[in-house]
Design a protein around this motif. Structure first.
Motif, PDB file in Angstrom:
ATOM      1  N   GLN A  68       0.801  -1.224   0.000  1.00  0.00           N
ATOM      2  CA  GLN A  68       0.000   0.000   0.000  1.00  0.00           C
ATOM      3  C   GLN A  68       0.832   1.271   0.000  1.00  0.00           C
ATOM      4  O   GLN A  68       0.375   2.306  -0.452  1.00  0.00           O
ATOM      5  CB  GLN A  68      -0.930   0.001   1.220  1.00  0.00           C
ATOM      6  CG  GLN A  68      -1.872  -1.196   1.273  1.00  0.00           C
ATOM      7  CD  GLN A  68      -2.658  -1.227   2.560  1.00  0.00           C
ATOM      8  OE1 GLN A  68      -3.403  -0.290   2.871  1.00  0.00           O
ATOM      9  NE2 GLN A  68      -2.503  -2.297   3.344  1.00  0.00           N
ATOM     10  N   GLY A  69       2.051   1.219   0.538  1.00  0.00           N
ATOM     11  CA  GLY A  69       2.891   2.404   0.569  1.00  0.00           C
ATOM     12  C   GLY A  69       3.267   2.821   1.976  1.00  0.00           C
ATOM     13  O   GLY A  69       2.723   2.326   2.963  1.00  0.00           O
ATOM     14  N   LYS A  70       4.233   3.757   2.050  1.00  0.00           N
ATOM     15  CA  LYS A  70       4.771   4.191   3.340  1.00  0.00           C
ATOM     16  C   LYS A  70       3.700   4.801   4.237  1.00  0.00           C
ATOM     17  O   LYS A  70       3.637   4.520   5.437  1.00  0.00           O
ATOM     18  CB  LYS A  70       5.901   5.198   3.118  1.00  0.00           C
ATOM     19  CG  LYS A  70       6.518   5.719   4.413  1.00  0.00           C
ATOM     20  CD  LYS A  70       7.650   6.702   4.156  1.00  0.00           C
ATOM     21  CE  LYS A  70       8.231   7.216   5.471  1.00  0.00           C
ATOM     22  NZ  LYS A  70       9.367   8.147   5.247  1.00  0.00           N
ATOM     23  N   ASN A 175      -1.479   7.090   1.182  1.00  0.00           N
ATOM     24  CA  ASN A 175      -0.879   5.768   1.321  1.00  0.00           C
ATOM     25  C   ASN A 175       0.609   5.740   1.001  1.00  0.00           C
ATOM     26  O   ASN A 175       1.330   4.872   1.503  1.00  0.00           O
ATOM     27  CB  ASN A 175      -1.597   4.759   0.423  1.00  0.00           C
ATOM     28  CG  ASN A 175      -2.945   4.357   0.977  1.00  0.00           C
ATOM     29  OD1 ASN A 175      -3.217   4.521   2.162  1.00  0.00           O
ATOM     30  ND2 ASN A 175      -3.804   3.843   0.121  1.00  0.00           N
ATOM     31  N   ARG A 176       1.084   6.689   0.158  1.00  0.00           N
ATOM     32  CA  ARG A 176       2.474   6.622  -0.260  1.00  0.00           C
ATOM     33  C   ARG A 176       3.284   7.771   0.363  1.00  0.00           C
ATOM     34  O   ARG A 176       3.070   8.114   1.514  1.00  0.00           O
ATOM     35  CB  ARG A 176       2.544   6.639  -1.798  1.00  0.00           C
ATOM     36  CG  ARG A 176       2.003   5.335  -2.412  1.00  0.00           C
ATOM     37  CD  ARG A 176       2.125   5.324  -3.919  1.00  0.00           C
ATOM     38  NE  ARG A 176       3.488   5.549  -4.376  1.00  0.00           N
ATOM     39  CZ  ARG A 176       4.452   4.623  -4.369  1.00  0.00           C
ATOM     40  NH1 ARG A 176       4.219   3.403  -3.925  1.00  0.00           N
ATOM     41  NH2 ARG A 176       5.664   4.916  -4.814  1.00  0.00           N
ATOM     42  N   ASP A 217       6.909  10.636  -7.323  1.00  0.00           N
ATOM     43  CA  ASP A 217       6.547  10.948  -5.940  1.00  0.00           C
ATOM     44  C   ASP A 217       6.604  12.453  -5.694  1.00  0.00           C
ATOM     45  O   ASP A 217       5.839  12.981  -4.884  1.00  0.00           O
ATOM     46  CB  ASP A 217       7.485  10.213  -4.978  1.00  0.00           C
ATOM     47  CG  ASP A 217       7.337   8.702  -5.076  1.00  0.00           C
ATOM     48  OD1 ASP A 217       6.225   8.200  -4.804  1.00  0.00           O
ATOM     49  OD2 ASP A 217       8.311   8.028  -5.442  1.00  0.00           O
TER      50      ASP A 217
END
Length: 234
Positions: A68-70, A175-176, A217
């Motif tokens: 899902q991400g960091k 989520n990221r 990002d």
């Protein structure tokens, strides 16, 4: 003064460094530490390493079935902290847990609620790497400052330390890597919050060594700044 520091470590495909970073956290100058590792559906076998060899060194281990991400990993981790204070620790070796006392001091002195560790505010050794990354970082930090009315030098830093009651009242949606501007903008809107910044050391890694963040990002971070800064979404 007795306190516990909860260290939340999001992990994705960090088999080569996870043992070293957990050892480094355990060897930090803080006496009472809680380590929470969230494996974000890694595919390199690091989850097996965490579940077996490294499990005795970890207080809580949580695994996501889907990557899902960091931001999602941190959202999960923050729900499980029990310490008085909470810090984010990346699973690579770019940030040094020996800096924990520097980050904690403004909170322990009773002057801060949140402390950011700046890679651009002096103090400690800094590996010299990508020029355009630093340009992008300064741009994103400046843009975020315009909407938050803060004067941070490093909004994108991993090292963010919070009082537990502060971080647990923030609704994290991203989520990221959009977590970084989102949390900064939402913190800035908490009445009377005291945000400090201290200089830290930084040992950046190359893409060959496993660095994951890229230009996409950066674009996403701009969108998040507009979403939570201009539109002020909650």
């Amino acid at each position: 003064m007795s306190y516990k520091l909860s260290v939340v470590i999001p992990c994705f495909n960090e088999r080569n460094t996870i043992r070293d970073i957990i050892n480094a956290v355990r060897q930090s100058p803080i006496e009472n530490i809680e380590i929470i590792v969230i494996d974000d559906a890694s595919t390199d076998g690091v989850d097996q390493l965490l579940e077996n060899d490294l499990r005795p060194m970890i207080d809580k281990f949580i695994r996501h079935d889907i990557n899902q991400g960091k931001g999602a990993a941190l959202r999960t981790g923050f729900q499980h902290v029990t310490g008085d204070y909470v810090i984010v620790q990346d699973a690579d070796l770019e940030y040094d847990p020996q800096d924990y006392p520097i980050l904690l001091q403004p909170i322990l002195d009773g002057t801060a609620d949140v402390v950011y560790g700046s890679r651009f505010a002096g103090s400690g050794a800094h590996r010299v790497l990508y020029y355009w990354h630093s340009v992008g970082n300064h741009f994103l930090t400046t843009l975020c400052n315009m909407f938050s009315n803060l004067n941070l030098t490093d909004m994108e830093t991993c090292y963010k330390l919070f009082r537990k009651e502060i971080i647990q009242q923030v609704n994290i949606c991203e989520n990221r890597f959009g977590f970084e501007p989102e949390i900064t903008l939402k913190l800035s809107r908490i009445p009377e919050i005291r945000i400090y910044e201290v200089g830290i050391s930084y040992f950046g890694r190359t893409y060959h060594e496993g660095k994951k963040i890229g230009w996409r990002d950066g674009v996403s971070a701009i969108a998040c700044i507009l979403k939570y800064g201009l539109l002020r979404l909650k």
